[in-house]
Design a protein around this motif. Structure first.
Motif, PDB file in Angstrom:
ATOM      1  N   LEU A 131      12.554  -0.249 124.362  1.00  0.00           N
ATOM      2  CA  LEU A 131      12.829   0.169 125.446  1.00  0.00           C
ATOM      3  C   LEU A 131      13.143   1.558 125.389  1.00  0.00           C
ATOM      4  O   LEU A 131      14.344   1.883 124.799  1.00  0.00           O
ATOM      5  CB  LEU A 131      13.984  -0.576 126.211  1.00  0.00           C
ATOM      6  CG  LEU A 131      13.751  -1.736 126.883  1.00  0.00           C
ATOM      7  CD1 LEU A 131      13.241  -2.856 126.120  1.00  0.00           C
ATOM      8  CD2 LEU A 131      14.993  -2.325 127.559  1.00  0.00           C
ATOM      9  N   PRO A 132      12.462   2.775 125.836  1.00  0.00           N
ATOM     10  CA  PRO A 132      11.049   2.536 126.072  1.00  0.00           C
ATOM     11  C   PRO A 132       9.868   2.227 125.328  1.00  0.00           C
ATOM     12  O   PRO A 132       8.777   2.310 125.558  1.00  0.00           O
ATOM     13  CB  PRO A 132      10.834   3.768 127.206  1.00  0.00           C
ATOM     14  CG  PRO A 132      11.758   4.915 126.287  1.00  0.00           C
ATOM     15  CD  PRO A 132      12.767   4.129 125.665  1.00  0.00           C
TER      16      PRO A 132
ATOM     17  N   ASN B 130       7.206   4.075 122.644  1.00  0.00           N
ATOM     18  CA  ASN B 130       6.146   5.273 123.044  1.00  0.00           C
ATOM     19  C   ASN B 130       4.835   4.477 122.618  1.00  0.00           C
ATOM     20  O   ASN B 130       4.602   3.354 121.830  1.00  0.00           O
ATOM     21  CB  ASN B 130       6.533   6.332 122.209  1.00  0.00           C
ATOM     22  CG  ASN B 130       6.240   6.482 120.708  1.00  0.00           C
ATOM     23  OD1 ASN B 130       5.469   5.710 120.239  1.00  0.00           O
ATOM     24  ND2 ASN B 130       7.286   6.851 119.983  1.00  0.00           N
TER      25      ASN B 130
ATOM     26  N   CYS C 205       6.161  -2.456 124.340  1.00  0.00           N
ATOM     27  CA  CYS C 205       7.249  -1.459 125.050  1.00  0.00           C
ATOM     28  C   CYS C 205       7.567  -1.812 126.445  1.00  0.00           C
ATOM     29  O   CYS C 205       6.449  -2.399 127.140  1.00  0.00           O
ATOM     30  CB  CYS C 205       6.397  -0.142 124.680  1.00  0.00           C
ATOM     31  SG  CYS C 205       6.555   0.493 123.180  1.00  0.00           S
TER      32      CYS C 205
ATOM     33  N   ASP D 243       8.872  -0.240 130.238  1.00  0.00           N
ATOM     34  CA  ASP D 243       9.279   1.010 130.547  1.00  0.00           C
ATOM     35  C   ASP D 243      10.694   1.180 131.342  1.00  0.00           C
ATOM     36  O   ASP D 243      10.913   1.256 132.516  1.00  0.00           O
ATOM     37  CB  ASP D 243       8.254   1.332 131.674  1.00  0.00           C
ATOM     38  CG  ASP D 243       8.423   2.909 132.045  1.00  0.00           C
ATOM     39  OD1 ASP D 243       8.994   3.709 131.556  1.00  0.00           O
ATOM     40  OD2 ASP D 243       7.730   3.226 133.431  1.00  0.00           O
TER      41      ASP D 243
ATOM     42  N   GLY E 245      14.315   3.373 130.683  1.00  0.00           N
ATOM     43  CA  GLY E 245      14.660   4.550 129.969  1.00  0.00           C
ATOM     44  C   GLY E 245      15.822   4.114 129.239  1.00  0.00           C
ATOM     45  O   GLY E 245      16.733   3.357 129.413  1.00  0.00           O
TER      46      GLY E 245
ATOM     47  N   ALA F 283       1.569   9.177 123.872  1.00  0.00           N
ATOM     48  CA  ALA F 283       1.521   8.118 124.674  1.00  0.00           C
ATOM     49  C   ALA F 283       0.127   7.461 124.620  1.00  0.00           C
ATOM     50  O   ALA F 283      -0.794   8.120 123.992  1.00  0.00           O
ATOM     51  CB  ALA F 283       1.488   8.699 126.293  1.00  0.00           C
TER      52      ALA F 283
END
Ligand code: AMP
Ligand code: GLY
Length: 423
Positions: free
Chosen positions: A31-32, A34, A43, A45, A47, A364
């Motif tokens: 969390l999060p 990459n 992963c 999303d 923050g 990403a």
């Protein structure tokens, strides 16, 4: 076991790759995370500072163990909140994470318990701080009290620089609220050593020492960064100094935190300077360092999750934590322009035989491809029985990894190698 790792940089990627080796681990959520971590973990999303969502996710997914890696969630109380829901964690509670969260707290702690560090004064009003620096010897070191992404430290060479540093922190709020309080410190000199240590509040187990390369350019020039490369072990950290650190710094710090009712459990990071008057603490961090972790964990022989759980359960004294008697070198490949302005979105190619050695920090996933998405993009770590070979192998790997606008230092490990050869 289902594991949750909070964070999304190269350090977290190194932790996840190591945790994956434990056969009891069925699933890892990041969390999060990459784009690169996505190859080793799922992963999600959320923050790293969104504590409420982290806790909700952990409960919904019946997480067995959580590892909170970055400073922000630790200081904000992620471990406290997860533990309240019965989820065991690796990392200090908020009342202990303050050792990094407030430099004024850390300095006052060291003074109270006689732990060697630079002389200092703390100011919450700008006028007194300006008065102080107008007569203080130079160079002088000015630090924003709170977290500032490793950037809240200014070494002023002249009184004028010191005055403008105080003004930029306290009046112009260059580091936001972190600058409401400043620490002004005596300038120390000597080689710097990073020591990460596991501690359960009773026992301290230092990991292999390391050397960071914080400046952007070769020869330690340019702006301060989050770290452009690391080597381990650090040749300046001799057995004699290690013993002195254990007796005068490591154990006293852990005991001091207990005495303050702020027992520290997790990874305590000691940023040390080996001065002519012995080792002194430059800073504490309440977590694994980045990119120190990328050289320290590849040398760890003992299963990482086993060590972490022993920390949580306060059984650290019962296990043997072993490191390979070898060397590691990590070269960070960054985006050209970092730590200032840089472009993102360039495709990254990593040959499949290097996947295990590459820790992705700022990338990403886009249309199935890995693209750059941060200042520090990735780190490549090699290990070998000699430092010289570890460095050579890491740089040979760097040649095989590519993305547009890549920038890296060419001299990672050079100083350490010279120091090793002097001996
Ligand atoms: P920090 O963010 O506290 O690690 O500081 C960043 C860098 O500033 C350190 O790695 C040191 O190189 C330097 N530094 C911090 N404090 C001092 C000091 N008292 N004397 C000399 N250099 C320092
Ligand atoms: N490499 C320094 C840090 O993690 O703060």
């Amino acid at each position: 076991m289902k594991i949750l790792v909070v964070g999304g940089g190269g350090r977290e990627h190194a932790i996840i790759k190591k945790i994956k080796l434990n056969h009891d681990v069925e699933k890892i959520f990041a969390l999060p995370g990459n784009g690169g971590i996505a190859r080793d973990a799922e992963c999600v999303d959320i923050g790293a500072k969104d504590i409420a969502s982290i806790v909700a996710f952990a409960v919904e997914n019946a997480i067995d163990y959580a590892i909170v890696a970055p400073d922000d969630p630790l200081v904000l109380g992620a471990v406290d909140a997860l533990e309240e829901k019965g989820i065991p964690c690796f990392g200090p509670r908020s009342n202990a994470a303050i050792i990094e969260g407030s430099k004024a707290f850390a300095k006052d702690l060291m003074k109270k318990y006689g732990i060697p560090t630079a002389e200092y004064a703390v100011f919450t009003d700008c006028e007194s701080a300006l008065e102080y620096v107008s007569t203080a010897p130079v160079p002088t070191v000015i630090k924003a009290d709170g977290l500032a992404l490793g950037k809240g430290v200014i070494i002023a060479q002249t009184r004028e620089e010191a005055i403008s540093a105080v003004k930029s922190m306290m009046m112009d709020k260059a580091f936001g609220k972190s600058g409401d309080c400043v620490v002004i410190e005596e300038y120390l000199t000597g080689p710097e050593v990073s020591v990460l240590a596991f501690t359960d509040g009773k026992t301290v187990v230092p990991m292999v020492s390391s050397m960071d390369h914080k400046r952007a350019h070769d020869g330690d020039t340019g702006l301060n960064t989050g770290g452009m490369g690391t080597v381990a072990p650090n040749p300046y950290y001799t057995d004699e100094i290690a013993l002195e650190c254990m007796n005068r710094i490591f154990m006293p710090t852990v005991k001091a935190m207990n005495a303050e009712g702020r027992t520290f459990k997790g990874c305590l990071y000691f940023g040390l300077m080996i001065t002519d008057n012995g080792p002194k603490v430059i800073e504490y961090n309440c977590r694994f360092g980045d990119p120190e972790t990328q050289v320290v964990l590849p040398l760890l022989k003992t299963d990482l999750l086993t060590v972490m759980r022993a920390v949580t359960d306060e059984r650290l004294a019962d296990i043997n934590v072993e490191f390979e008697p070898a060397h590691a070198c990590c070269v960070i490949m960054a985006s050209k322009g970092y730590p200032e302005k840089y472009d993102k979105g360039f495709e990254i190619t990593v040959p499949s035989d290097l996947e295990d050695k590459v820790f992705i920090a700022g990338a990403a996933e886009k249309d199935g491809k890995l693209v750059t998405n941060g200042g520090r993009v990735l780190g490549i770590t090699e290990t070998d029985v000699t430092l010289k070979n570890a460095i050579q192998k890491a740089y040979a790997d760097v040649e095989k990894v590519s993305f547009e606008n890549a920038y890296y230092r060419k001299d990672i490990g050079k100083k350490a190698l010279a120091a090793t050869e002097e001996r």
